[in-house]
Design a protein around this motif. Structure first.
Motif, short mmCIF file in Angstrom:
data_model
loop_
_atom_site.label_atom_id
_atom_site.label_comp_id
_atom_site.label_asym_id
_atom_site.label_seq_id
_atom_site.Cartn_x
_atom_site.Cartn_y
_atom_site.Cartn_z
N TYR A 16 27.94 39.32 -9.95
CA TYR A 16 28.89 38.35 -9.42
C TYR A 16 29.73 38.88 -8.27
O TYR A 16 30.19 38.12 -7.42
CB TYR A 16 29.82 37.86 -10.54
CG TYR A 16 29.12 37.04 -11.60
CD1 TYR A 16 27.85 36.53 -11.39
CD2 TYR A 16 29.74 36.77 -12.82
CE1 TYR A 16 27.20 35.79 -12.35
CE2 TYR A 16 29.10 36.01 -13.79
CZ TYR A 16 27.83 35.52 -13.56
OH TYR A 16 27.20 34.77 -14.51
N GLU A 17 29.95 40.20 -8.25
CA GLU A 17 30.78 40.78 -7.19
C GLU A 17 30.18 40.54 -5.80
O GLU A 17 30.92 40.34 -4.82
CB GLU A 17 30.93 42.29 -7.44
CG GLU A 17 31.77 43.03 -6.41
CD GLU A 17 33.23 42.66 -6.48
OE1 GLU A 17 33.89 42.71 -5.43
OE2 GLU A 17 33.71 42.31 -7.58
N LYS A 18 28.84 40.51 -5.72
CA LYS A 18 28.18 40.36 -4.41
C LYS A 18 27.62 38.97 -4.18
O LYS A 18 27.04 38.71 -3.12
CB LYS A 18 27.05 41.39 -4.31
CG LYS A 18 27.53 42.84 -4.40
CD LYS A 18 26.36 43.81 -4.32
CE LYS A 18 26.82 45.25 -4.42
NZ LYS A 18 25.69 46.22 -4.38
N ASP A 19 27.76 38.09 -5.16
CA ASP A 19 27.19 36.75 -5.03
C ASP A 19 28.28 35.77 -4.63
O ASP A 19 29.25 35.55 -5.37
CB ASP A 19 26.56 36.32 -6.36
CG ASP A 19 25.61 35.14 -6.19
OD1 ASP A 19 25.98 34.20 -5.45
OD2 ASP A 19 24.53 35.16 -6.79
N ARG A 20 28.15 35.15 -3.47
CA ARG A 20 29.18 34.24 -2.97
C ARG A 20 29.26 32.95 -3.77
O ARG A 20 30.24 32.22 -3.67
CB ARG A 20 28.91 33.90 -1.49
CG ARG A 20 27.61 33.11 -1.26
CD ARG A 20 27.36 32.89 0.22
NE ARG A 20 26.15 32.09 0.45
CZ ARG A 20 26.12 30.78 0.48
NH1 ARG A 20 27.24 30.09 0.27
NH2 ARG A 20 25.00 30.13 0.71
N ASP A 21 28.25 32.67 -4.59
CA ASP A 21 28.27 31.46 -5.41
C ASP A 21 29.09 31.64 -6.68
O ASP A 21 29.37 30.68 -7.39
CB ASP A 21 26.85 31.03 -5.78
CG ASP A 21 26.04 30.63 -4.55
OD1 ASP A 21 26.65 30.03 -3.63
OD2 ASP A 21 24.84 30.91 -4.50
N THR A 68 32.69 32.87 -8.44
CA THR A 68 34.09 32.97 -8.03
C THR A 68 34.60 34.39 -8.20
O THR A 68 34.04 35.19 -8.94
CB THR A 68 34.96 32.02 -8.86
OG1 THR A 68 34.99 32.48 -10.22
CG2 THR A 68 34.41 30.60 -8.83
N ARG A 69 35.70 34.67 -7.50
CA ARG A 69 36.33 35.99 -7.65
C ARG A 69 36.81 36.17 -9.08
O ARG A 69 36.79 37.28 -9.62
CB ARG A 69 37.50 36.11 -6.68
CG ARG A 69 37.09 36.38 -5.25
CD ARG A 69 36.45 37.74 -5.10
NE ARG A 69 37.30 38.79 -5.66
CZ ARG A 69 36.83 39.92 -6.18
NH1 ARG A 69 35.52 40.13 -6.25
NH2 ARG A 69 37.66 40.84 -6.65
N GLN A 87 18.54 29.33 -4.68
CA GLN A 87 19.84 29.28 -5.32
C GLN A 87 19.74 28.68 -6.72
O GLN A 87 20.34 29.19 -7.67
CB GLN A 87 20.83 28.46 -4.49
CG GLN A 87 21.40 29.18 -3.29
CD GLN A 87 22.35 28.30 -2.52
OE1 GLN A 87 21.99 27.20 -2.12
NE2 GLN A 87 23.57 28.78 -2.33
N VAL A 119 31.57 26.32 -5.48
CA VAL A 119 31.86 27.27 -4.41
C VAL A 119 30.69 27.38 -3.44
O VAL A 119 30.73 28.16 -2.52
CB VAL A 119 32.16 28.67 -5.01
CG1 VAL A 119 33.44 28.63 -5.81
CG2 VAL A 119 31.01 29.16 -5.85
N SER A 120 29.64 26.60 -3.64
CA SER A 120 28.47 26.71 -2.79
C SER A 120 28.25 25.39 -2.05
O SER A 120 29.06 24.46 -2.12
CB SER A 120 27.25 27.05 -3.64
OG SER A 120 26.14 27.32 -2.81
N THR A 121 27.16 25.28 -1.34
CA THR A 121 26.84 24.10 -0.57
C THR A 121 26.44 22.96 -1.50
O THR A 121 25.93 23.18 -2.59
CB THR A 121 25.68 24.40 0.40
OG1 THR A 121 24.54 24.77 -0.36
CG2 THR A 121 26.07 25.53 1.34
#
Length: 364
Positions: free
Chosen positions: A106-111, A113-114, A13, A4-6
């Motif tokens: 995890y809720e605030k980390d874009r890396d 997943t939901r 990271q 989900v990341s670059t």
């Protein structure tokens, strides 16, 4: 779980992902360790939590690639969880794990997943339910022990501070403290015994009995009150009629069995209440221990401000410890609970010392 990341992560990271992976490994090991001590349903639930943490591990391993081979130590909270589980067992460990799950980043980390963030929210509720089972088993004796220790600390500390405020000698303060210890411990023990015994007697008086089994063979089939019995216990009219016919031997069914008498449920209810003797003994012992702490300096011959200062220091440490323990086992922030206990205890002592000082001025 996919990436989900670059494709070219930054050093920051990588370090964050490595930390997440180390924590996930520690949490999975914790749940596996706790599962080994359990059987049946609880064991399966804990193993299910461990499997979920392993899925999360794989997500971070996919992102890290070769960087997953060199991991830092888990966070201090996770290390503490494993240590507490080995020493104190599942009740303390699960209470701590509940807070760990609630603090997931995890809720605030874009890396992340939901799905992972949602998993952690569900994990908190699962751990909360498991921890609640352990808290129920501790409820009677633990409540008496904690309340006894805190009451002993606060009441006897306030008593000797009030006496010290009047300006009386150290021997008088010591004797007052000993009298307060004995009187308070006996009073607490008697109160807990009466409270728990009364609660158990109320449960005995309100629980269903098996009288329907004994009386059923002699009842008039066309005119009997079995239906009224089951309706009074909470069954619908239809279910009550089915249950009555079953008791009379007409039907072979099992309609809403949870509404009938269940010895296991009564046993669990009593387990939460605890034993009257256990509660009384815990209350007496821990009140005495708590009440002993403020008078220790006077026992060893300290006098004046020195004795009062040492007593205040010892009581402050004890209040912080008991408050933190209550916070840990209740899933609340331990520091907040510890500071609350400290504020209450010192506040009571300051008030009684001030009252003692006023009394001293009045006498003069």
């Amino acid at each position: 779980m996919g990436r989900v990341s670059t494709p070219d992560p930054s050093p920051q990271q990588i370090r964050r992902w490595q930390k997440y992976l180390a924590d996930e490994i520690a949490e999975a090991e914790l749940y596996q360790q706790l599962a080994r001590r359990k059987t049946g349903e609880e064991r399966q639930i804990l193993l299910g939590l461990a499997a979920a943490e392993e899925r999360h591990q794989q997500h971070w391993r996919n992102l890290l690639g070769t960087h997953a081979d060199q991991l830092p130590s888990p966070s201090f909270h996770r290390v503490l969880l494993g240590w507490m589980a080995k020493i104190f067992g599942s009740v303390v460990a699960l209470a701590l794990a509940q807070r760990a799950e609630s603090d997931s980043p995890y809720e605030k980390d874009r890396d992340a997943t939901r799905g992972m963030a949602a998993d952690e929210e569900i994990h908190e509720e699962v751990v909360r339910a498991l921890a609640a089972r352990g808290r129920e088993k501790l409820a009677g004796g633990f409540r008496a022990a904690v309340f006894g220790a805190n009451d002993g600390l606060v009441s006897n500390f306030a008593l000797i501070m009030g006496m010290a405020g009047t300006g009386v000698g150290a021997s008088v303060v010591l004797l007052s403290g000993i009298a307060g210890l004995l009187a308070g411990a006996l009073s607490m023990a008697a109160g807990e015994f009466i409270s728990v015994r009364s609660q158990r007697e109320l449960l005995d008086a309100t629980r269903p009995t098996q009288v329907t089994l004994r009386a059923a063979p002699d009842l008039d089939f066309d005119h009997n009150e079995l239906v009224l019995v089951y309706r009074a216990r909470g069954l619908s009219e239809e279910d009550a009629e089915h249950r009555a016919l079953e008791r009379l031997g007409v039907l072979d069914c099992d309609c809403t069995p949870q509404m009938s008498f269940n010895p296991e449920e009564v046993e669990d209810e009593y387990q939460a209440v605890g034993s009257a003797w256990t509660a009384a003994g815990s209350s007496f012992s821990f009140f005495a221990i708590g009440a002993l702490i403020p008078i220790l300096p006077y026992i060893f011959g300290a006098q004046g401000w020195w004795a009062a200062g040492v007593s205040a220091g010892l009581v402050s440490i004890a209040l912080l410890c008991t408050g933190a323990v209550v916070g840990l086992l209740s899933g609340a922030p331990p520091l907040k609970r510890a500071l609350r206990q400290l504020a209450i205890g010192l506040g009571a002592a300051v008030i009684t010392y001030a009252l003692g000082s006023v009394l001293d001025v009045t006498v003069d």
